[in-house]
Design a protein around this motif. Structure first.
Motif, mmCIF file in Angstrom:
data_model
loop_
_atom_site.group_PDB
_atom_site.id
_atom_site.type_symbol
_atom_site.label_atom_id
_atom_site.label_comp_id
_atom_site.label_asym_id
_atom_site.label_seq_id
_atom_site.Cartn_x
_atom_site.Cartn_y
_atom_site.Cartn_z
ATOM 1 N N ASP A 102 0.828 -1.200 0.000
ATOM 2 C CA ASP A 102 0.000 0.000 0.000
ATOM 3 C C ASP A 102 0.864 1.251 0.000
ATOM 4 O OD1 ASP A 102 -2.421 -1.358 -0.032
ATOM 5 O OD2 ASP A 102 -2.497 -1.494 2.146
ATOM 6 N N LEU A 103 1.918 1.254 0.794
ATOM 7 C CA LEU A 103 2.822 2.392 0.880
ATOM 8 C C LEU A 103 4.251 1.890 0.985
ATOM 9 C CD1 LEU A 103 3.431 5.449 1.310
ATOM 10 C CD2 LEU A 103 3.177 5.008 3.767
ATOM 11 N N SER A 104 5.110 2.432 0.141
ATOM 12 C CA SER A 104 6.543 2.154 0.231
ATOM 13 C C SER A 104 7.249 3.464 0.527
ATOM 14 C CB SER A 104 7.075 1.577 -1.084
ATOM 15 O OG SER A 104 6.476 0.346 -1.372
ATOM 16 N N LEU A 105 7.882 3.572 1.684
ATOM 17 C CA LEU A 105 8.668 4.740 2.055
ATOM 18 C C LEU A 105 10.121 4.339 1.901
ATOM 19 C CD1 LEU A 105 8.998 7.596 3.192
ATOM 20 C CD2 LEU A 105 8.828 6.596 5.494
ATOM 21 N N ILE A 106 10.812 4.995 0.969
ATOM 22 C CA ILE A 106 12.151 4.565 0.573
ATOM 23 C C ILE A 106 13.131 5.711 0.747
ATOM 24 C CG2 ILE A 106 13.535 3.662 -1.335
ATOM 25 C CD1 ILE A 106 10.853 2.541 -2.485
ATOM 26 N N GLY A 107 14.240 5.428 1.391
ATOM 27 C CA GLY A 107 15.314 6.405 1.499
ATOM 28 C C GLY A 107 16.222 6.307 0.285
ATOM 29 N N VAL A 108 16.970 7.366 0.059
ATOM 30 C CA VAL A 108 17.909 7.395 -1.070
ATOM 31 C C VAL A 108 19.235 7.959 -0.588
ATOM 32 C CG1 VAL A 108 17.044 9.637 -1.856
ATOM 33 C CG2 VAL A 108 18.241 8.170 -3.467
ATOM 34 N N HIS A 125 21.774 5.105 -4.276
ATOM 35 C CA HIS A 125 21.235 3.802 -3.886
ATOM 36 C C HIS A 125 19.845 3.975 -3.278
ATOM 37 C CE1 HIS A 125 22.771 4.617 0.240
ATOM 38 N NE2 HIS A 125 21.813 3.783 0.614
ATOM 39 N N VAL A 126 18.996 3.037 -3.569
ATOM 40 C CA VAL A 126 17.662 2.946 -2.973
ATOM 41 C C VAL A 126 17.547 1.554 -2.374
ATOM 42 C CG1 VAL A 126 16.485 4.684 -4.362
ATOM 43 C CG2 VAL A 126 16.648 2.372 -5.235
ATOM 44 N N GLY A 127 16.980 1.479 -1.158
ATOM 45 C CA GLY A 127 17.064 0.207 -0.457
ATOM 46 C C GLY A 127 18.550 -0.113 -0.341
ATOM 47 N N SER A 128 18.927 -1.297 -0.727
ATOM 48 C CA SER A 128 20.354 -1.644 -0.822
ATOM 49 C C SER A 128 20.712 -2.000 -2.251
ATOM 50 C CB SER A 128 20.694 -2.794 0.133
ATOM 51 O OG SER A 128 20.689 -2.339 1.471
ATOM 52 N N ALA A 147 18.400 5.325 -8.203
ATOM 53 C CA ALA A 147 17.200 6.086 -7.842
ATOM 54 C C ALA A 147 16.410 6.552 -9.056
ATOM 55 C CB ALA A 147 17.580 7.288 -6.968
ATOM 56 N N VAL A 148 17.053 6.648 -10.224
ATOM 57 C CA VAL A 148 16.306 7.078 -11.416
ATOM 58 C C VAL A 148 15.206 6.084 -11.762
ATOM 59 C CG1 VAL A 148 18.256 8.386 -12.363
ATOM 60 C CG2 VAL A 148 17.849 6.047 -13.156
ATOM 61 N N GLY A 149 15.318 4.863 -11.304
ATOM 62 C CA GLY A 149 14.301 3.852 -11.554
ATOM 63 C C GLY A 149 12.983 4.139 -10.852
ATOM 64 N N LEU A 150 12.992 5.088 -9.927
ATOM 65 C CA LEU A 150 11.771 5.448 -9.203
ATOM 66 C C LEU A 150 11.236 6.819 -9.625
ATOM 67 C CD1 LEU A 150 12.854 4.137 -5.694
ATOM 68 C CD2 LEU A 150 11.356 3.020 -7.359
ATOM 69 N N ARG A 151 11.861 7.448 -10.587
ATOM 70 C CA ARG A 151 11.456 8.790 -11.038
ATOM 71 C C ARG A 151 9.975 8.888 -11.356
ATOM 72 N NH1 ARG A 151 15.868 10.952 -15.429
ATOM 73 N NH2 ARG A 151 17.416 11.569 -13.875
ATOM 74 N N GLU A 152 9.499 7.975 -12.160
ATOM 75 C CA GLU A 152 8.148 8.081 -12.708
ATOM 76 C C GLU A 152 7.053 7.593 -11.764
ATOM 77 O OE1 GLU A 152 7.775 9.764 -15.483
ATOM 78 O OE2 GLU A 152 9.950 9.944 -15.549
#
Length: 123
Positions: free
Chosen positions: A6-12, A17-20, A96-101
């Motif tokens: 439902d919700l993914s809160l991801i640090g960068v 790097h995102v996640g690991s 992190a560019v993989g999460l842009r859109e």
């Protein structure tokens, strides 16, 4: 298909790097048909991370970036510029560019400072 959070809160990280999922590593290229959870042996102790397709598949994906330090007095501003607006980055060079859109990007003023007027508000 892939599970849906439902919700993914991801640090960068400053290095993208995102996640690991770190730059220059094969794990970032795992596709929809690959494993959902990946081992990360490069860290000590070893850890796990979600695959990028699983991160992308959340109903709401939020990326959070904030804070400054003595080592990074401008915070994550250069990293956020590379993640959000740089045209020359790829999944391999800056995951992190993989999460842009698919993500909503939440940043403090310092982290957003290199994005330009189209991305910042004066509120």
């Amino acid at each position: 298909g892939l599970p849906v959070f439902d919700l993914s809160l991801i640090g960068v990280g400053d290095d993208g790097h995102v996640g690991s999922l770190y730059p220059g590593r094969e794990e970032v290229l795992v596709g929809n048909d690959g494993p959902w959870v990946l081992p990360v042996a490069m860290k000590e102790p070893p850890s796990i991370t979600l695959s990028l397709p699983l991160m992308q598949n959340g109903r709401e994906v939020v990326i959070a970036a904030c804070g400054v330090s003595d080592k990074y007095p401008q915070g994550k501003s250069e990293g956020m510029r590379r993640a959000v607006v740089a045209d020359d980055e790829t999944l391999v060079t800056f995951p992190a560019v993989g999460l842009r859109e698919c993500a909503t990007w939440v940043m403090d003023q310092m982290a957003a400072s290199k994005l330009g007027d189209d991305y910042t508000s004066s509120n």
